[in-house]
Scaffold this active site. Structure first.
Site: not given
Ligand code: BGC
Length: 754
Positions: A237
């Site tokens: 993530d």
């Molecule tokens: C989120 C993810 C997301 C990623 C990219 C993170 O803060 O938890 O779900 O895909 O950011 O935007």
């Protein structure tokens, strides 16, 4: 275009520094390129219900918080809405639409779907998650992934795992036992990985039992790859990596966004120092290269998409996402006569809320306004009067708005009130602290219901809200969730009967937040949250504790009625041979006067078990559309897993022989019929030993026989009262007392005789 990459040949030519760089992105949304070897970069973008693409050159810099803009894209219903369709085909269609938009924008991987379980109604990101039930979440997300990947665009199954709250999510340790992980928090991931083979899996931010998901070898390698056979790439993530070397060793292939100058340096040093095997790095590099390769055909072919067609799809799936919770006296659908006056109250009718906030926030291609759509649907012969009733950015009553709203509702032929969660009450990044609607909205409903006895409430919001304090004031309630950019048109269709509601709750609406089993342990203490309720999450908790709920899991009304009957189940194969199959058959009939869709739900409960098990668990469902008077037979096939629990002692799924109840119905609490099946299975009881209790010895045929024949057993075995008292004592403890019949030597002889 360059030739296809020979992955092994490229790996052989890469320098150590280039290898390290490939296991990190280049910038916010791109993987790294190695131009001299023809390795191109690919673009990845959020998210589950619409593309949030911020390609290089886009005027706003990259961010994963929903702050900067993104290219226009169709905003479909968010997961809590679409999941209420219980319709894998809706997910497949939206998945394909996402792929078309991704191809048009040069996006190789769409960062979704998210299958984290809704442990608490308060999780700020519940709008982006599917269900409190892992079977439902897994089945729907499988179709989503299949849809997107069928057009050559990758997906990222997220957030693996046990990311069930936003509070403290970057460091909190989810303290969760093995059985609960296996039965509740992992199965949706497992189903998607094994059935749909997502190209990538995204690890969560949080820790699981003390270890960051990004460094969790058991999760990322032993379970995901060794057990489930995952062959794709694991991406972090955004910002979830703390120690790049530990993460690589655990099985995390790609760090996003890259910590340039830190992670790459650490990886190079670790390989040089011999603390990280170069083979581990090579394997991660290969997975990155394979991902680039895999996406090449679709990226080269590109494509376009039809904005209007996608908007129309968004409207159709928004119909299926709405759940009709209440419809007293058939107040819906609205059929105003010529000359009638309809009062539409509530700011959401004019300022719709149709998506959540954070990384999944889409820049929609257009937005339907419910008020306009309703006026158009009623036509010129009907007067539509609007009053906002409350301010969206306040919880305080606004007297002037209240007076205006009451005047508008007074003497209207129909009154529709739009209520819901304002944007500031739910988002990625924080959890809610209450399930209640803002107080000013409850006051508004109270006042309006004093002048109208047939108020229709349209509810918007990505999470469940408490209804028990106000639902008696409404004649009808249509829960529309956050239903995307076409929700305005969809709600007009549903209210007027142009579409028939068919959604079913994918999460329970409890009477009070305190009834939810996670209540005592949510969101936990700084840095730690204990999943104390174990497997009793969602309806599993309410059912076990025999707690009344406002609206149960699986529930949803229609403008028609259905009957479910003729339930039967036939068992074939066996657990011993690994081919157990139970065919559950039921008949469903549309007994009303309009066409509609029903979801036939199949639940399984173990009638007697060694471990504490839920009363019943969803193990299959079929959604069927039926014309009035039409009837059809549905069959759901249950396999061994439908009857199994995770045995911590055996470290595997286990079926206990015995009777299981198969309940078929239209919700978890509207069971139309149930049958009991008897399943034979090899014993999963622990082998008898010195630590086994007297009860366990007596429950075992051979144990009972040996004990009965043992000298000195007579007294105790003929005294049921004594057995009751000492039955839970281990045999070794009984032997140690000396007066219970067996000495330690005699016990050892009994065990030898076993
Ligand atoms: C989120 C993810 C997301 C990623 C990219 C993170 O803060 O938890 O779900 O895909 O950011 O935007």
């Amino acid at each position: 275009m360059p030739d296809a990459l020979d992955v092994d040949a490229v790996v052989a030519q890469l320098t150590l520094e280039e290898k390290a760089s490939l296991t990190m992105g280049s910038g916010f949304w791109y993987t790294a390129a190695v131009e001299r070897l023809g390795v191109e970069r690919i673009l990845v973008s959020d998210g589950p219900h619409g593309l949030r693409a911020q390609p290089a050159g886009h005027s706003d810099g990259g961010d994963h918080l929903g702050i900067g803009g993104s290219v226009p894209a169709t905003c479909f219903p968010t997961a809590s809405g679409l999941a209420s369709s219980w319709n894998p085909e809706a997910f497949r269609a939206v998945g394909r639409a996402l792929a078309r938009e991704a191809r048009a924008g040069g996006v190789a991987v769409v960062l979704g779907p998210g299958v984290n379980i809704k442990r608490s109604p308060l999780c700020g990101r519940n709008f982006e998650y599917l269900s409190e039930d892992p079977y439902l979440a897994g089945a729907l997300a499988t179709a989503a992934v299949q849809g997107t990947q069928s057009l050559g665009v990758g997906t990222s199954l997220k957030h693996y795992a046990a990311n069930n709250q936003e509070g403290d999510r970057l460091r909190v340790s989810a303290e969760v036992d093995d059985r609960t992980l296996r039965e509740i928090y992992l199965p949706a991931f497992e189903a998607v990985v094994t059935d749909a083979r997502p190209w990538t899996v995204m690890c969560a931010y949080n820790r699981i039992n003390g270890t960051y998901a990004s460094e969790h070898h058991w999760l990322l390698t032993e379970v995901l790859r060794d057990e489930w056979g995952f062959e794709g790439l694991v991406v972090s993530d955004w910002g979830a990596v703390h120690d790049r070397v530990a993460a690589l060793a655990a099985g995390l292939d790609l760090e996003m966004p890259p910590a340039v100058g830190v992670s790459d340096v650490a990886v190079v040093e670790a390989v040089r120092a011999g603390t990280l095997e170069v083979e581990v790095l090579d394997e991660a590099v290969r997975r990155v290269l394979r991902l680039v390769e895999r996406s090449r055909p679709a990226m080269e072919a590109g494509g376009t998409f039809d904005v209007h067609e996608h908007h129309a799809l968004a409207r159709t799936v928004a119909h299926e996402s709405a759940v009709l919770l209440k419809n007293d006296g058939g107040v819906l659908p609205l059929r105003p006569a010529a000359g009638a006056r309809v009062a539409v109250i509530g700011e959401f009718a004019r300022t719709p809320r149709y998506q959540g906030a954070g990384s999944s926030q889409v820049n929609p291609t257009r937005v339907d306004i419910p008020l306009d759509e309703l006026s158009a649907a009623f036509g010129t012969g009907v007067t539509v009067d609007f009053a906002p009733g409350f301010l969206l950015n306040s919880v305080e009553d606004d007297d002037a708005l209240l007076v205006e709203a009451i005047a508008t509702a007074t003497d209207a032929d129909h009154v529709v009130v739009f209520l819901g969660l304002p944007v500031q009450s739910e988002s990625e990044g924080f959890d809610r602290t209450t399930m209640e609607l803002p107080a000013n909205q409850i006051t508004l409903l109270q006042r309006i219901s004093a002048v109208s006895d047939s108020v229709v409430v349209v509810l918007v919001g990505g999470s469940t809200v408490q209804l028990s304090t106000w639902d008696h004031r409404a004649a009808a309630i249509l829960n529309c969730w956050l239903s995307g950019q076409a929700s305005g048109g969809a709600v007009a269709d549903l209210l007027t009967g142009a579409a028939n509601p068919s959604g079913k709750l994918a999460e329970t609406i409890p009477i009070r937040l305190e009834d939810n089993s996670s209540f005592l342990n949510f969101p936990g203490d700084p840095g730690v949250v204990r999943y104390g309720e174990g497997v009793f999450v969602g309806y599993r908790g309410y059912d076990k504790a025999v707690v009344d709920v406002s609206y149960p899991f699986g529930y949803g009304l229609s403008y028609t009625s259905f009957s479910i009957g003729d339930v039967s189940a036939s068992v074939s194969g066996s657990v011993a041979d690994g081919d157990l199959s139970v065919a559950v058959i039921a008949t469903v009939t549309n007994i009303g006067s309009v066409a509609g869709a029903e979801v036939v739900q199949v639940y399984v409960g173990d009638l007697e078990s060694e471990v504490a098990r839920p009363v019943r668990e969803l193990k299959g469902f079929v959604r069927v559309g039926l014309e009035p008077g039409a009837s059809t037979t549905v069959t759901v096939h249950l396999d061994e897993r439908a009857f199994a629990y995770w045995s911590v002692r055996l470290g595997r799924w286990a079926v206990e022989a015995g009777e299981f109840e198969i309940a078929v119905g239209s919700s978890s609490r509207d069971i139309a019929d149930q049958v009991v099946v008897s399943i034979d299975a090899p014993s999963v009881a622990a082998p008898l030993g010195v630590d086994s209790t007297l009860h366990e010895w007596l429950a075992d045929d051979r144990g009972r026989e040996l004990l009965s024949g043992a000298p000195g057993s007579g007294t105790i075995l003929q005294d049921p009262e004594l057995i009751k008292i000492v039955g839970t004592f281990p045999m070794s403890s009984l032997a140690a007392f000396g007066q219970m019949g067996w000495s330690r030597d005699q016990l050892d002889q009994l065990i030898a005789a076993l």
